[in-house]
Design a protein around this motif. Structure first.
Motif, short mmCIF file in Angstrom:
data_model
loop_
_atom_site.label_atom_id
_atom_site.label_comp_id
_atom_site.label_asym_id
_atom_site.label_seq_id
_atom_site.Cartn_x
_atom_site.Cartn_y
_atom_site.Cartn_z
N SER A 73 0.84 -1.20 0.00
CA SER A 73 0.00 0.00 0.00
C SER A 73 0.88 1.25 0.00
CB SER A 73 -0.92 0.01 1.22
OG SER A 73 -0.18 -0.25 2.41
N LEU A 74 0.30 2.35 -0.47
CA LEU A 74 0.99 3.63 -0.55
C LEU A 74 0.16 4.68 0.18
CD1 LEU A 74 3.20 5.51 -1.79
CD2 LEU A 74 1.67 5.79 -3.74
N ILE A 75 0.80 5.40 1.10
CA ILE A 75 0.14 6.49 1.83
C ILE A 75 0.84 7.80 1.43
CG2 ILE A 75 -0.61 7.37 4.05
CD1 ILE A 75 -0.07 4.61 5.24
N LEU A 76 0.06 8.78 1.02
CA LEU A 76 0.60 10.04 0.51
C LEU A 76 0.33 11.22 1.43
CD1 LEU A 76 -0.58 9.75 -3.20
CD2 LEU A 76 1.73 9.35 -2.34
N ASP A 77 1.31 12.08 1.55
CA ASP A 77 1.15 13.42 2.09
C ASP A 77 0.48 14.27 1.01
OD1 ASP A 77 1.68 15.75 3.77
OD2 ASP A 77 3.34 16.20 2.41
N VAL A 78 0.14 15.51 1.31
CA VAL A 78 -0.52 16.37 0.33
C VAL A 78 0.38 17.52 -0.11
CG1 VAL A 78 -2.48 17.89 -0.10
CG2 VAL A 78 -2.82 15.78 1.16
N ASP A 79 0.51 18.54 0.75
CA ASP A 79 1.24 19.75 0.36
C ASP A 79 2.73 19.47 0.25
OD1 ASP A 79 -0.92 21.77 0.32
OD2 ASP A 79 -1.13 21.19 2.41
N GLY A 80 3.30 19.82 -0.90
CA GLY A 80 4.71 19.55 -1.14
C GLY A 80 4.97 18.16 -1.68
N THR A 81 3.90 17.35 -1.76
CA THR A 81 4.01 15.99 -2.29
C THR A 81 3.11 15.80 -3.50
OG1 THR A 81 4.57 15.09 -0.11
CG2 THR A 81 3.77 13.53 -1.76
N ILE A 82 1.83 16.15 -3.35
CA ILE A 82 0.88 16.06 -4.46
C ILE A 82 0.82 17.38 -5.23
CG2 ILE A 82 -1.58 15.88 -5.03
CD1 ILE A 82 -1.84 13.78 -2.85
N TRP A 83 0.77 18.50 -4.48
CA TRP A 83 0.69 19.79 -5.16
C TRP A 83 1.27 20.89 -4.29
CZ3 TRP A 83 -5.33 21.07 -5.56
CH2 TRP A 83 -5.88 21.18 -4.29
N ASN A 84 1.35 22.11 -4.87
CA ASN A 84 1.86 23.29 -4.16
C ASN A 84 0.83 24.40 -4.24
OD1 ASN A 84 3.20 25.44 -3.04
ND2 ASN A 84 4.78 25.57 -4.62
N THR A 85 0.10 24.59 -3.15
CA THR A 85 -0.97 25.59 -3.09
C THR A 85 -0.51 26.91 -2.48
OG1 THR A 85 -1.67 24.93 -0.87
CG2 THR A 85 -2.68 23.76 -2.73
N THR A 86 0.74 27.00 -2.06
CA THR A 86 1.13 28.10 -1.17
C THR A 86 0.89 29.52 -1.74
OG1 THR A 86 3.46 27.81 -1.85
CG2 THR A 86 2.75 26.75 0.19
N PRO A 87 1.10 29.79 -3.04
CA PRO A 87 0.79 31.15 -3.52
C PRO A 87 -0.70 31.48 -3.39
CG PRO A 87 2.23 30.01 -5.07
CD PRO A 87 1.74 28.98 -4.11
N ILE A 88 -1.55 30.51 -3.70
CA ILE A 88 -3.00 30.73 -3.61
C ILE A 88 -3.42 30.87 -2.15
CG2 ILE A 88 -5.26 29.66 -4.03
CD1 ILE A 88 -3.90 28.22 -6.41
N VAL A 89 -2.89 30.02 -1.30
CA VAL A 89 -3.26 30.04 0.12
C VAL A 89 -2.77 31.34 0.77
CG1 VAL A 89 -2.93 28.91 2.34
CG2 VAL A 89 -3.32 27.54 0.29
N ALA A 90 -1.58 31.79 0.43
CA ALA A 90 -1.06 33.03 1.02
C ALA A 90 -2.00 34.20 0.73
CB ALA A 90 0.34 33.32 0.48
N GLU A 91 -2.44 34.31 -0.50
CA GLU A 91 -3.37 35.40 -0.86
C GLU A 91 -4.68 35.28 -0.09
OE1 GLU A 91 -5.49 37.40 -4.82
OE2 GLU A 91 -4.10 35.72 -5.04
N ALA A 92 -5.20 34.05 0.01
CA ALA A 92 -6.47 33.85 0.72
C ALA A 92 -6.33 34.16 2.20
CB ALA A 92 -6.93 32.40 0.51
N TRP A 93 -5.25 33.70 2.80
CA TRP A 93 -5.04 33.96 4.22
C TRP A 93 -4.86 35.45 4.50
CZ3 TRP A 93 -1.99 29.94 7.54
CH2 TRP A 93 -2.57 28.69 7.39
N ASN A 94 -4.15 36.14 3.62
CA ASN A 94 -3.94 37.58 3.83
C ASN A 94 -5.26 38.34 3.74
OD1 ASN A 94 -1.19 37.34 4.27
ND2 ASN A 94 -0.68 37.60 2.11
N ASN A 95 -6.15 37.89 2.88
CA ASN A 95 -7.49 38.50 2.82
C ASN A 95 -8.23 38.28 4.13
OD1 ASN A 95 -7.19 39.43 0.20
ND2 ASN A 95 -8.06 37.60 -0.74
N ALA A 96 -8.12 37.07 4.67
CA ALA A 96 -8.78 36.77 5.95
C ALA A 96 -8.17 37.59 7.09
CB ALA A 96 -8.67 35.28 6.25
N ILE A 97 -6.85 37.72 7.07
CA ILE A 97 -6.17 38.53 8.09
C ILE A 97 -6.64 39.98 8.03
CG2 ILE A 97 -3.93 39.53 8.71
CD1 ILE A 97 -2.69 36.78 7.92
N ASP A 98 -6.67 40.56 6.82
CA ASP A 98 -7.07 41.96 6.66
C ASP A 98 -8.50 42.20 7.13
OD1 ASP A 98 -4.59 42.57 5.63
OD2 ASP A 98 -5.24 42.49 3.53
N GLN A 99 -9.35 41.23 6.92
CA GLN A 99 -10.75 41.40 7.26
C GLN A 99 -11.06 41.14 8.73
OE1 GLN A 99 -12.92 38.84 4.57
NE2 GLN A 99 -11.96 39.75 2.76
#
Length: 228
Positions: free
Chosen positions: A5-31
């Motif tokens: 069997s194979l068990i996978l991590d997500v971020d940094g293994t399957i994909w890289n969401t960090t530019p999108i997440v950074a923008e979303a989090w900064n919007n939440a922070i500002d609000q």
């Protein structure tokens, strides 16, 4: 080594969401708490893989525990909306087709320290629903990654699983869970398992060396490594 069997991590293994997440989090922070410093993709790469409460403690300094919880929930809400709306390909090369090939031979699982609902977004956006047998995360049950790895192993009666992740935290979780580890070196981590990696693939007296199976520079390398 032969794995069932194979068990996978997500971020940094399957994909890289960090530019999108950074923008979303900064919007939440500002609000919500504009006094909190903005995050960047690079900052998030150093945090992803940790549990959400630890990330909140690291990034939202100056807030009370309750305020950190409120902000993290809002960040996660904005993040999931942004990921659902995203049209760019943020998945690492070869991931989807490799998962399909591996899943034809052995079951594939996902374990992450992410929030509730995040793995479902990963599965949906990549169209890999029929190839993921089971998954678990910190947001579902509050358990750390090593505990959730063991949980997946136990409830699916796995005898010889292997975990693929990109950070030292992933390797440390595998050591606690007693599950062999493959380092996705293209991800966020640096020098993961440096000492163990010198003897990767060999058997010896050091348990760390035994558990560090290999380093991969592309996800597609898993096909040859797992013999599929």
């Amino acid at each position: 080594m032969k794995f069932d069997s194979l068990i996978l991590d997500v971020d940094g293994t399957i994909w890289n969401t960090t530019p999108i997440v950074a923008e979303a989090w900064n919007n939440a922070i500002d609000q919500n708490f504009p006094q909190v410093p903005h995050v960047t993709a690079q900052i998030l790469q150093g945090q992803f893989g940790k549990t959400m409460n630890v990330i909140a403690d690291n990034l939202f300094t100056g807030l009370s525990s309750d305020e950190k919880s409120v902000l993290m929930k809002e960040c996660c809400r904005c993040e999931q909306l942004a990921l659902h709306a995203n049209k760019k390909n943020i998945t690492y090369a070869g991931v989807v087709e490799t998962i399909e090939k591996i899943a034809a031979k052995i079951p594939v699982f996902i374990v992450s320290n992410c929030q509730k609902g995040y793995i479902e977004v990963v599965i949906e956006k990549n169209g890999i629903q029929k190839w993921i047998t089971d998954f678990e995360c910190y947001g579902n049950n509050g358990k750390n990654k090593d505990e959730n790895i063991r949980l997946i192993v136990e409830r699916n009666n796995l005898k010889a699983p292997v975990y693929v992740g990109d950070t030292q935290g992933d390797f440390d979780a595998c050591k606690k869970a007693g599950v062999p580890f493959i380092w996705a070196a293209y991800g966020f981590g640096k020098d993961v398992g440096a000492d163990a990696g010198k003897n990767a693939g060999t058997l010896g007296k050091n348990a760390d060396k035994d558990l560090f199976v290999a380093k991969i520079d592309e996800f597609g390398e898993l096909k040859d490594l797992l013999g599929v």
